[in-house]
Design a protein around this motif. Structure first.
Motif, PDB file in Angstrom:
ATOM      1  N   HIS A 122     -10.654   7.019   1.800  1.00 55.81           N
ATOM      2  CA  HIS A 122      -9.291   6.909   1.268  1.00 55.81           C
ATOM      3  C   HIS A 122      -9.243   5.865   0.162  1.00 55.81           C
ATOM      4  O   HIS A 122     -10.070   4.954   0.103  1.00 55.81           O
ATOM      5  CB  HIS A 122      -8.309   6.525   2.382  1.00 55.81           C
ATOM      6  CG  HIS A 122      -8.551   5.145   2.934  1.00 55.81           C
ATOM      7  ND1 HIS A 122      -9.533   4.880   3.860  1.00 55.81           N
ATOM      8  CD2 HIS A 122      -7.976   3.955   2.651  1.00 55.81           C
ATOM      9  CE1 HIS A 122      -9.546   3.591   4.129  1.00 55.81           C
ATOM     10  NE2 HIS A 122      -8.611   2.991   3.411  1.00 55.81           N
ATOM     11  N   ASP A 167       0.787  -1.242   0.000  1.00 62.98           N
ATOM     12  CA  ASP A 167       0.000   0.000   0.000  1.00 62.98           C
ATOM     13  C   ASP A 167       0.824   1.300   0.000  1.00 62.98           C
ATOM     14  O   ASP A 167       0.512   2.235   0.765  1.00 62.98           O
ATOM     15  CB  ASP A 167      -0.965   0.018   1.203  1.00 62.98           C
ATOM     16  CG  ASP A 167      -2.007  -1.101   1.150  1.00 62.98           C
ATOM     17  OD1 ASP A 167      -1.981  -1.896   0.206  1.00 62.98           O
ATOM     18  OD2 ASP A 167      -2.832  -1.182   2.080  1.00 62.98           O
ATOM     19  N   PHE A 193      -1.762   7.316   1.726  1.00 58.40           N
ATOM     20  CA  PHE A 193      -1.052   6.942   2.954  1.00 58.40           C
ATOM     21  C   PHE A 193       0.242   7.748   3.120  1.00 58.40           C
ATOM     22  O   PHE A 193       1.008   7.497   4.052  1.00 58.40           O
ATOM     23  CB  PHE A 193      -0.748   5.442   2.967  1.00 58.40           C
ATOM     24  CG  PHE A 193      -1.988   4.576   2.955  1.00 58.40           C
ATOM     25  CD1 PHE A 193      -2.948   4.709   3.954  1.00 58.40           C
ATOM     26  CD2 PHE A 193      -2.208   3.650   1.961  1.00 58.40           C
ATOM     27  CE1 PHE A 193      -4.102   3.926   3.952  1.00 58.40           C
ATOM     28  CE2 PHE A 193      -3.355   2.859   1.947  1.00 58.40           C
ATOM     29  CZ  PHE A 193      -4.307   2.995   2.948  1.00 58.40           C
ATOM     30  N   TRP A 205     -12.385   4.671   9.019  1.00 57.91           N
ATOM     31  CA  TRP A 205     -11.318   5.507   8.473  1.00 57.91           C
ATOM     32  C   TRP A 205     -11.895   6.709   7.726  1.00 57.91           C
ATOM     33  O   TRP A 205     -13.037   6.667   7.269  1.00 57.91           O
ATOM     34  CB  TRP A 205     -10.479   4.671   7.502  1.00 57.91           C
ATOM     35  CG  TRP A 205      -9.887   3.451   8.112  1.00 57.91           C
ATOM     36  CD1 TRP A 205     -10.279   2.158   7.912  1.00 57.91           C
ATOM     37  CD2 TRP A 205      -8.794   3.398   9.050  1.00 57.91           C
ATOM     38  NE1 TRP A 205      -9.491   1.309   8.654  1.00 57.91           N
ATOM     39  CE2 TRP A 205      -8.581   2.032   9.357  1.00 57.91           C
ATOM     40  CE3 TRP A 205      -7.976   4.360   9.650  1.00 57.91           C
ATOM     41  CZ2 TRP A 205      -7.578   1.609  10.240  1.00 57.91           C
ATOM     42  CZ3 TRP A 205      -6.988   3.938  10.520  1.00 57.91           C
ATOM     43  CH2 TRP A 205      -6.794   2.592  10.803  1.00 57.91           C
ATOM     44  N   TYR A 233      -7.392  -5.622   5.261  1.00 52.78           N
ATOM     45  CA  TYR A 233      -6.065  -5.094   5.572  1.00 52.78           C
ATOM     46  C   TYR A 233      -4.996  -5.994   4.963  1.00 52.78           C
ATOM     47  O   TYR A 233      -3.994  -5.535   4.435  1.00 52.78           O
ATOM     48  CB  TYR A 233      -5.843  -5.057   7.081  1.00 52.78           C
ATOM     49  CG  TYR A 233      -6.717  -4.112   7.858  1.00 52.78           C
ATOM     50  CD1 TYR A 233      -7.155  -2.907   7.313  1.00 52.78           C
ATOM     51  CD2 TYR A 233      -7.084  -4.410   9.173  1.00 52.78           C
ATOM     52  CE1 TYR A 233      -7.940  -2.040   8.048  1.00 52.78           C
ATOM     53  CE2 TYR A 233      -7.862  -3.552   9.911  1.00 52.78           C
ATOM     54  CZ  TYR A 233      -8.297  -2.371   9.354  1.00 52.78           C
ATOM     55  OH  TYR A 233      -9.068  -1.525  10.096  1.00 52.78           O
ATOM     56  N   LEU A 266       3.171   0.316   4.045  1.00 53.94           N
ATOM     57  CA  LEU A 266       2.294   1.098   4.914  1.00 53.94           C
ATOM     58  C   LEU A 266       0.986   0.344   5.160  1.00 53.94           C
ATOM     59  O   LEU A 266       0.465  -0.258   4.220  1.00 53.94           O
ATOM     60  CB  LEU A 266       1.976   2.440   4.242  1.00 53.94           C
ATOM     61  CG  LEU A 266       3.221   3.250   3.797  1.00 53.94           C
ATOM     62  CD1 LEU A 266       2.786   4.427   2.924  1.00 53.94           C
ATOM     63  CD2 LEU A 266       4.014   3.717   5.016  1.00 53.94           C
ATOM     64  N   ALA A 267       0.435   0.394   6.294  1.00 51.81           N
ATOM     65  CA  ALA A 267       1.055   0.891   7.501  1.00 51.81           C
ATOM     66  C   ALA A 267       1.498  -0.301   8.353  1.00 51.81           C
ATOM     67  O   ALA A 267       0.830  -1.318   8.380  1.00 51.81           O
ATOM     68  CB  ALA A 267       0.041   1.754   8.298  1.00 51.81           C
ATOM     69  N   ASP A 278      -4.592  -0.780  -1.892  1.00 49.75           N
ATOM     70  CA  ASP A 278      -5.874  -0.614  -1.214  1.00 49.75           C
ATOM     71  C   ASP A 278      -6.819   0.035  -2.233  1.00 49.75           C
ATOM     72  O   ASP A 278      -6.459   1.053  -2.851  1.00 49.75           O
ATOM     73  CB  ASP A 278      -5.651   0.304   0.002  1.00 49.75           C
ATOM     74  CG  ASP A 278      -6.586   0.033   1.163  1.00 49.75           C
ATOM     75  OD1 ASP A 278      -6.885  -1.141   1.446  1.00 49.75           O
ATOM     76  OD2 ASP A 278      -7.023   1.019   1.798  1.00 49.75           O
ATOM     77  N   LEU A 280      -5.305   9.627   4.429  1.00 46.83           N
ATOM     78  CA  LEU A 280      -5.046   8.826   5.641  1.00 46.83           C
ATOM     79  C   LEU A 280      -3.537   8.777   5.809  1.00 46.83           C
ATOM     80  O   LEU A 280      -2.920   7.720   5.816  1.00 46.83           O
ATOM     81  CB  LEU A 280      -5.633   7.412   5.450  1.00 46.83           C
ATOM     82  CG  LEU A 280      -6.158   6.650   6.659  1.00 46.83           C
ATOM     83  CD1 LEU A 280      -6.823   5.334   6.221  1.00 46.83           C
ATOM     84  CD2 LEU A 280      -5.109   6.389   7.696  1.00 46.83           C
ATOM     85  N   HIS A 324     -10.784   0.827  -2.693  1.00 46.30           N
ATOM     86  CA  HIS A 324     -12.160   0.825  -2.184  1.00 46.30           C
ATOM     87  C   HIS A 324     -13.132   1.503  -3.149  1.00 46.30           C
ATOM     88  O   HIS A 324     -12.809   2.568  -3.702  1.00 46.30           O
ATOM     89  CB  HIS A 324     -12.237   1.593  -0.864  1.00 46.30           C
ATOM     90  CG  HIS A 324     -11.367   1.045   0.221  1.00 46.30           C
ATOM     91  ND1 HIS A 324     -11.424  -0.264   0.646  1.00 46.30           N
ATOM     92  CD2 HIS A 324     -10.416   1.639   0.999  1.00 46.30           C
ATOM     93  CE1 HIS A 324     -10.554  -0.449   1.623  1.00 46.30           C
ATOM     94  NE2 HIS A 324      -9.918   0.686   1.858  1.00 46.30           N
ATOM     95  N   PHE A 374      -1.193  -1.944  10.572  1.00 50.12           N
ATOM     96  CA  PHE A 374      -2.446  -2.423   9.976  1.00 50.12           C
ATOM     97  C   PHE A 374      -2.152  -3.364   8.811  1.00 50.12           C
ATOM     98  O   PHE A 374      -2.039  -4.563   8.999  1.00 50.12           O
ATOM     99  CB  PHE A 374      -3.374  -1.252   9.613  1.00 50.12           C
ATOM    100  CG  PHE A 374      -3.982  -0.646  10.857  1.00 50.12           C
ATOM    101  CD1 PHE A 374      -5.151  -1.174  11.401  1.00 50.12           C
ATOM    102  CD2 PHE A 374      -3.353   0.393  11.545  1.00 50.12           C
ATOM    103  CE1 PHE A 374      -5.692  -0.675  12.581  1.00 50.12           C
ATOM    104  CE2 PHE A 374      -3.883   0.896  12.726  1.00 50.12           C
ATOM    105  CZ  PHE A 374      -5.058   0.370  13.243  1.00 50.12           C
ATOM    106  N   CYS A 375      -2.005  -2.851   7.628  1.00 49.39           N
ATOM    107  CA  CYS A 375      -1.913  -3.765   6.481  1.00 49.39           C
ATOM    108  C   CYS A 375      -0.637  -4.596   6.461  1.00 49.39           C
ATOM    109  O   CYS A 375      -0.676  -5.771   6.080  1.00 49.39           O
ATOM    110  CB  CYS A 375      -2.132  -2.994   5.190  1.00 49.39           C
ATOM    111  SG  CYS A 375      -3.863  -2.437   5.051  1.00 49.39           S
ATOM    112  N   ILE A 429       0.701   3.910  11.613  1.00 49.42           N
ATOM    113  CA  ILE A 429      -0.344   4.864  12.004  1.00 49.42           C
ATOM    114  C   ILE A 429      -0.235   5.095  13.509  1.00 49.42           C
ATOM    115  O   ILE A 429      -0.310   6.209  13.993  1.00 49.42           O
ATOM    116  CB  ILE A 429      -1.743   4.318  11.609  1.00 49.42           C
ATOM    117  CG1 ILE A 429      -1.864   4.204  10.079  1.00 49.42           C
ATOM    118  CG2 ILE A 429      -2.849   5.225  12.180  1.00 49.42           C
ATOM    119  CD1 ILE A 429      -3.117   3.488   9.580  1.00 49.42           C
TER     120      ILE A 429
HETATM  121  C1  VGL Z   1      -4.669   0.641   5.665  1.00 52.04           C
HETATM  122  C2  VGL Z   1      -6.259   1.543   7.029  1.00 52.04           C
HETATM  123  C3  VGL Z   1      -7.218   1.410   6.045  1.00 52.04           C
HETATM  124  C4  VGL Z   1      -3.248   0.233   5.491  1.00 52.04           C
HETATM  125  C5  VGL Z   1      -5.607   0.493   4.673  1.00 52.04           C
HETATM  126  O1  VGL Z   1      -2.774   0.158   4.335  1.00 52.04           O
HETATM  127  O2  VGL Z   1      -2.563  -0.026   6.515  1.00 52.04           O
HETATM  128  N1  VGL Z   1      -5.008   1.149   6.840  1.00 52.04           N
HETATM  129  N2  VGL Z   1      -6.882   0.885   4.870  1.00 52.04           N
END
Ligand code: VGL
Ligand code: ZN
Length: 197
Positions: free
Chosen positions: A81, A8, A13, A78, A115, A146-147, A46, A19, A48, A150-151, A176
């Motif tokens: 994004h 990501d 990001f 979130w 994620y 990133l991040a 990512d 984000l 969406h 999370f992912c 994050i």
């Molecule tokens: C991510 C929050 C929402 C990430 C993706 O890439 O860590 N974090 N979507």
């Protein structure tokens, strides 16, 4: 066979994005430099649809970064994004995306977030990446991007549980880090057998 998995590294990001992860852009050039050392380079994106259920904007009264309960479990809400086709969803301009063998998109189902590069947040719907890696004979994964909390974290833990040998280059990740999420992620990755390099 060894793959570099770049998670990501997208405009949203990076600083200025929807984000933004602090220092997200600092890792781009060193990631480019690392690509030549691997048998395969795989990017995740990512991706969406507008109005995705992980967006706080779809939950009246909910603040960004608050928690909600989804049918598949707890979910952070979130800011909007990485909307499909938007500039924010594009890879960072300096990332050498042309060097990727595979780009795997995730988070495209409106009702569920993803994620991990391997499974959506229900921990059972596969993205197909496992099959790709196995059929190419890739057993060793190095993860960056990133991040961290999370992912990268979800991807690394899933990969380790699937039996891949996984290491995360923490200097090529940024977090994050909300409410201790980075330390929790590091503990979880270590417990799953991920090498934190
Ligand atoms: C991510 C929050 C929402 C990430 C993706 O890439 O860590 N974090 N979507
Ligand atoms: Zn997302």
């Amino acid at each position: 066979m060894r793959a570099l998995i770049v998670i990501d590294v997208q405009n949203d990001f990076c600083p200025g994005g929807a984000l933004a992860v602090a220092g997200g852009d600092e890792i781009v050039q060193p990631i480019n430099a690392l690509m030549a050392e691997f048998d395969a380079v795989i990017l995740t994106q990512d991706w969406h649809p507008a109005g995705h259920s992980s967006f706080a904007s779809q939950h009246p009264g909910a603040a960004p970064y608050s928690l909600t309960d989804m049918p598949y479990g707890p979910q952070v809400l979130w800011p909007d994004h990485c909307v499909q086709g938007s500039t924010g969803a594009n890879f960072h301009m300096e990332l050498e995306a042309d060097r990727a063998d595979l780009i795997i998109r995730k988070g495209f189902r409106p009702e569920i977030d993803s994620y991990s590069a391997f499974f959506e947040n229900d921990h059972e719907t596969p993205t197909g990446l496992e099959g790709y890696l196995r059929t190419r004979g890739i057993a060793e994964l190095v993860m960056v991007g990133l991040a961290t909390d999370f992912c990268v974290n979800f991807s690394a833990v899933d990969a380790a549980n699937l039996g891949f040998e996984v290491s995360v280059r923490q200097n090529l990740c940024r977090a994050i880090d909300m409410d201790g999420s980075l330390v929790a992620a590091q503990d979880g990755m270590r417990q799953a057998g991920v090498t934190l390099a």
